[in-house]
Design a protein around this motif. Structure first.
Motif, PDB file in Angstrom:
ATOM      1  N   LEU A   1      19.749  46.484  -0.350  1.00 38.87           N
ATOM      2  CA  LEU A   1      20.885  45.669  -0.786  1.00 38.87           C
ATOM      3  C   LEU A   1      20.470  44.466  -1.626  1.00 38.87           C
ATOM      4  CD1 LEU A   1      23.965  45.664  -0.469  1.00 38.87           C
ATOM      5  CD2 LEU A   1      23.709  44.213   1.541  1.00 38.87           C
ATOM      6  N   PHE A   2      19.300  43.885  -1.336  1.00 34.07           N
ATOM      7  CA  PHE A   2      18.913  42.635  -2.005  1.00 34.07           C
ATOM      8  C   PHE A   2      17.593  42.741  -2.777  1.00 34.07           C
ATOM      9  CE2 PHE A   2      21.376  41.356   1.812  1.00 34.07           C
ATOM     10  CZ  PHE A   2      22.472  40.853   1.151  1.00 34.07           C
ATOM     11  N   ASP A   3      17.105  43.937  -2.981  1.00 31.60           N
ATOM     12  CA  ASP A   3      15.898  44.163  -3.782  1.00 31.60           C
ATOM     13  C   ASP A   3      14.693  43.423  -3.202  1.00 31.60           C
ATOM     14  OD1 ASP A   3      14.486  45.349  -5.836  1.00 31.60           O
ATOM     15  OD2 ASP A   3      14.799  43.695  -7.217  1.00 31.60           O
ATOM     16  N   LEU A   4      14.541  43.479  -1.880  1.00 35.25           N
ATOM     17  CA  LEU A   4      13.377  42.890  -1.224  1.00 35.25           C
ATOM     18  C   LEU A   4      12.129  43.651  -1.651  1.00 35.25           C
ATOM     19  CD1 LEU A   4      12.054  41.061   0.999  1.00 35.25           C
ATOM     20  CD2 LEU A   4      12.625  42.876   2.627  1.00 35.25           C
ATOM     21  N   ARG A   5      11.097  42.923  -2.066  1.00 31.72           N
ATOM     22  CA  ARG A   5       9.832  43.533  -2.478  1.00 31.72           C
ATOM     23  C   ARG A   5       8.769  43.235  -1.430  1.00 31.72           C
ATOM     24  NH1 ARG A   5       9.941  44.437  -8.076  1.00 31.72           N
ATOM     25  NH2 ARG A   5      12.088  44.949  -8.638  1.00 31.72           N
ATOM     26  N   LEU A   6       8.218  44.275  -0.847  1.00 30.15           N
ATOM     27  CA  LEU A   6       7.163  44.113   0.144  1.00 30.15           C
ATOM     28  C   LEU A   6       5.817  44.104  -0.554  1.00 30.15           C
ATOM     29  CD1 LEU A   6       8.516  46.575   2.854  1.00 30.15           C
ATOM     30  CD2 LEU A   6       8.742  44.095   2.799  1.00 30.15           C
ATOM     31  N   THR A   7       5.002  43.102  -0.274  1.00 34.51           N
ATOM     32  CA  THR A   7       3.712  42.947  -0.951  1.00 34.51           C
ATOM     33  C   THR A   7       2.593  42.862   0.072  1.00 34.51           C
ATOM     34  OG1 THR A   7       3.871  40.535  -0.964  1.00 34.51           O
ATOM     35  CG2 THR A   7       4.803  41.701  -2.853  1.00 34.51           C
ATOM     36  N   GLY A   8       1.374  42.955  -0.435  1.00 35.40           N
ATOM     37  CA  GLY A   8       0.215  42.782   0.431  1.00 35.40           C
ATOM     38  C   GLY A   8       0.190  43.792   1.564  1.00 35.40           C
ATOM     39  N   SER A   9      -0.289  43.341   2.702  1.00 35.08           N
ATOM     40  CA  SER A   9      -0.404  44.211   3.886  1.00 35.08           C
ATOM     41  C   SER A   9       0.844  44.068   4.748  1.00 35.08           C
ATOM     42  CB  SER A   9      -1.662  43.840   4.680  1.00 35.08           C
ATOM     43  OG  SER A   9      -2.815  43.935   3.881  1.00 35.08           O
ATOM     44  N   LEU A  49       4.269  36.793   9.297  1.00 38.02           N
ATOM     45  CA  LEU A  49       5.152  37.674   8.532  1.00 38.02           C
ATOM     46  C   LEU A  49       5.226  37.248   7.067  1.00 38.02           C
ATOM     47  CD1 LEU A  49       8.102  38.179  11.065  1.00 38.02           C
ATOM     48  CD2 LEU A  49       6.321  39.821  10.466  1.00 38.02           C
ATOM     49  N   LEU A  50       5.309  35.945   6.823  1.00 36.49           N
ATOM     50  CA  LEU A  50       5.358  35.456   5.447  1.00 36.49           C
ATOM     51  C   LEU A  50       4.080  35.787   4.687  1.00 36.49           C
ATOM     52  CD1 LEU A  50       7.053  31.961   5.888  1.00 36.49           C
ATOM     53  CD2 LEU A  50       7.951  33.851   4.552  1.00 36.49           C
ATOM     54  N   ARG A  84       3.521  36.823   0.692  1.00 38.31           N
ATOM     55  CA  ARG A  84       2.516  36.140  -0.118  1.00 38.31           C
ATOM     56  C   ARG A  84       1.366  37.040  -0.564  1.00 38.31           C
ATOM     57  NH1 ARG A  84       3.362  31.391   3.883  1.00 38.31           N
ATOM     58  NH2 ARG A  84       4.880  30.130   2.762  1.00 38.31           N
ATOM     59  N   GLY A  85       1.413  38.295  -0.174  1.00 37.54           N
ATOM     60  CA  GLY A  85       0.422  39.243  -0.666  1.00 37.54           C
ATOM     61  C   GLY A  85      -0.945  39.132  -0.024  1.00 37.54           C
ATOM     62  N   ASP A  86      -1.065  38.467   1.128  1.00 43.13           N
ATOM     63  CA  ASP A  86      -2.354  38.331   1.787  1.00 43.13           C
ATOM     64  C   ASP A  86      -2.771  39.640   2.455  1.00 43.13           C
ATOM     65  OD1 ASP A  86      -2.406  35.756   0.963  1.00 43.13           O
ATOM     66  OD2 ASP A  86      -1.846  34.884   2.884  1.00 43.13           O
ATOM     67  N   GLY A  87      -4.047  39.756   2.745  1.00 44.00           N
ATOM     68  CA  GLY A  87      -4.579  40.946   3.378  1.00 44.00           C
ATOM     69  C   GLY A  87      -4.361  40.949   4.876  1.00 44.00           C
ATOM     70  N   PRO A  88      -4.857  41.988   5.555  1.00 51.34           N
ATOM     71  CA  PRO A  88      -4.663  42.097   7.014  1.00 51.34           C
ATOM     72  C   PRO A  88      -5.221  40.911   7.791  1.00 51.34           C
ATOM     73  CG  PRO A  88      -5.477  44.165   6.093  1.00 51.34           C
ATOM     74  CD  PRO A  88      -5.560  43.146   4.991  1.00 51.34           C
ATOM     75  N   GLY A  89      -6.272  40.264   7.252  1.00 47.68           N
ATOM     76  CA  GLY A  89      -6.871  39.139   7.958  1.00 47.68           C
ATOM     77  C   GLY A  89      -5.917  37.979   8.183  1.00 47.68           C
ATOM     78  N   ALA A  90      -4.878  37.853   7.340  1.00 48.81           N
ATOM     79  CA  ALA A  90      -3.930  36.756   7.484  1.00 48.81           C
ATOM     80  C   ALA A  90      -3.110  36.872   8.767  1.00 48.81           C
ATOM     81  CB  ALA A  90      -2.987  36.714   6.279  1.00 48.81           C
ATOM     82  N   ALA A  91      -3.058  38.069   9.345  1.00 46.15           N
ATOM     83  CA  ALA A  91      -2.270  38.265  10.564  1.00 46.15           C
ATOM     84  C   ALA A  91      -3.090  38.071  11.831  1.00 46.15           C
ATOM     85  CB  ALA A  91      -1.655  39.668  10.561  1.00 46.15           C
ATOM     86  N   LEU A  92      -4.407  37.969  11.701  1.00 47.27           N
ATOM     87  CA  LEU A  92      -5.257  37.938  12.892  1.00 47.27           C
ATOM     88  C   LEU A  92      -5.071  36.661  13.713  1.00 47.27           C
ATOM     89  CD1 LEU A  92      -8.578  39.471  11.504  1.00 47.27           C
ATOM     90  CD2 LEU A  92      -6.681  40.598  12.713  1.00 47.27           C
ATOM     91  N   VAL A  93      -5.037  35.504  13.046  1.00 39.00           N
ATOM     92  CA  VAL A  93      -4.855  34.246  13.779  1.00 39.00           C
ATOM     93  C   VAL A  93      -3.486  34.187  14.460  1.00 39.00           C
ATOM     94  CG1 VAL A  93      -4.688  31.742  13.554  1.00 39.00           C
ATOM     95  CG2 VAL A  93      -6.517  32.969  12.383  1.00 39.00           C
TER      96      VAL A  93
END
Length: 352
Positions: A229-237, A313-314, A319-328
């Motif tokens: 509906l709103f053209d959400l673009r999923l980026t990164g991991s 989640l952001l 923001r296109g970050d890799g999987p490591g951004a979710a570890l902390v």
């Protein structure tokens, strides 16, 4: 194992048979996504307002391409009343006023908003420098190619959707833990389950399984509405949202178990859950982005489980970050789950 499967199946069916769950955990947060999505659908970069006093040759004689860029950055009004223009700048009605006296271009701005003033000064200064180069006929020795770190697809919905998804999952996990256990305790169902050949771990684990499944359903619905509906673009991991939501469900279900343990009625459990979740949602950036928030608020959000979830989640979805951004964030959420889980186990009661 048979008891665990039977409990999970019964609780899954019970969740979907309760129409209030459909509204509060699915339709209600989705309503915010649709509302904010439509409100900010056409939002763009705001222009700076500029009053042109008299004739400003530097601006009026810009080449077509430069003028086009100038009009994209400034909303210009013209006047011959210098005093009135300066008064509007002092009041904050316009960002700046500009006039030209011979070869001198004079920019009037207010120091009340230093960020806006710096933006106007820097942007207008670039156009004046360009005019100097054109007048001298000598190209500059160095050139600057400014590129935004985000691409053109970065729309407000990409900041709105992760925050609202985090809030929806947090609310679902807390209410899915608090409300059933209070109801089961008051109507003596917990007492009957205790007498049955079912371990306490199986009861909690089956409820956890249902909460995790609901979180993934919420994620699927949110992404489907956002993308379709709103053209959400999923980026990164972006797929790292799955383990993030898993860790978040553990943390918020533990919070819900605490709320259910200290409440004697379903109404009290609902009130405590709302008191926990709603302020946390505002402090964690679920409804408003924290990038421009005061430093103290950004610091507070880091010590909240919903703040860690929203940050993760952001970073991974937007923001296109890799999987490591979710570890902390995942480690922090598991830490919250352990601490709150131990407290919930201490407070758990089979009967009032």
């Amino acid at each position: 194992m048979n008891g665990f499967v039977a409990l999970a199946r019964a609780q899954w069916k019970g969740f979907w048979r309760d129409k209030q769950n459909w509204f509060w955990l699915m339709a209600f947060p989705l309503m915010f996504l649709v509302l904010f999505g439509f409100l900010f659908r056409d939002a763009g970069v705001s222009k700076s307002t500029l009053t042109e006093i008299g004739s400003v040759a530097v601006i009026d004689q810009l080449p077509a391409e430069a003028r086009n860029q100038f009009d994209n950055l400034f909303e210009v009004t013209k006047t011959t009343d210098s005093a009135k223009a300066l008064e509007e700048v002092r009041k904050g009605d316009v960002d700046a006023a500009v006039e030209q006296r011979g070869n001198e271009v004079i920019l009037h701005y207010s120091q009340a908003d230093q960020v806006k003033a710096a933006t106007v000064r820097g942007t207008l200064g670039a156009f004046v420098d360009g005019a100097n180069v054109a007048a001298s006929g000598k190209p500059p020795a160095f050139t600057l190619n400014a590129t935004a770190v985000e691409d053109e697809s970065l729309k407000p919905i990409q900041f709105i959707a992760p925050g609202l998804l985090g809030w929806a999952v947090a609310m679902g996990a807390v209410f899915n833990a608090a409300m059933p256990f209070v109801n089961w305790r008051t109507n003596k169902l917990l007492r009957r389950i205790r007498l049955a050949p079912v371990r306490t771990e199986a009861l909690v684990a089956s409820r956890l399984l249902v909460s995790i499944a609901v979180a993934f359903v919420q994620m699927g619905v949110f992404l489907a509405v956002g993308v379709g509906l709103f053209d959400l673009r999923l980026t990164g991991s972006w797929w790292m949202a799955v383990p993030l939501l898993l860790c978040a469900t553990l943390a918020f279900m533990a919070i819900g178990l605490i709320a259910g343990a200290i409440s004697k009625t379903a109404e009290a459990a609902s009130g405590i859950a709302n008191v926990i979740i709603m302020p946390m949602a505002f402090l964690s950036g679920s409804f408003i982005p924290l990038d421009q928030a005061p430093g103290w608020l950004q610091t507070v959000s880091k010590f909240l489980p919903l703040g860690q979830l929203n940050q993760g989640l952001l970073d991974t979805m937007v923001r296109g970050d890799g999987p490591g951004a979710a570890l902390v964030p995942m480690a922090a959420l598991l830490g919250f789950a352990l601490v709150f889980g131990l407290i919930a186990a201490r407070l758990f009661r089979w009967e009032d």
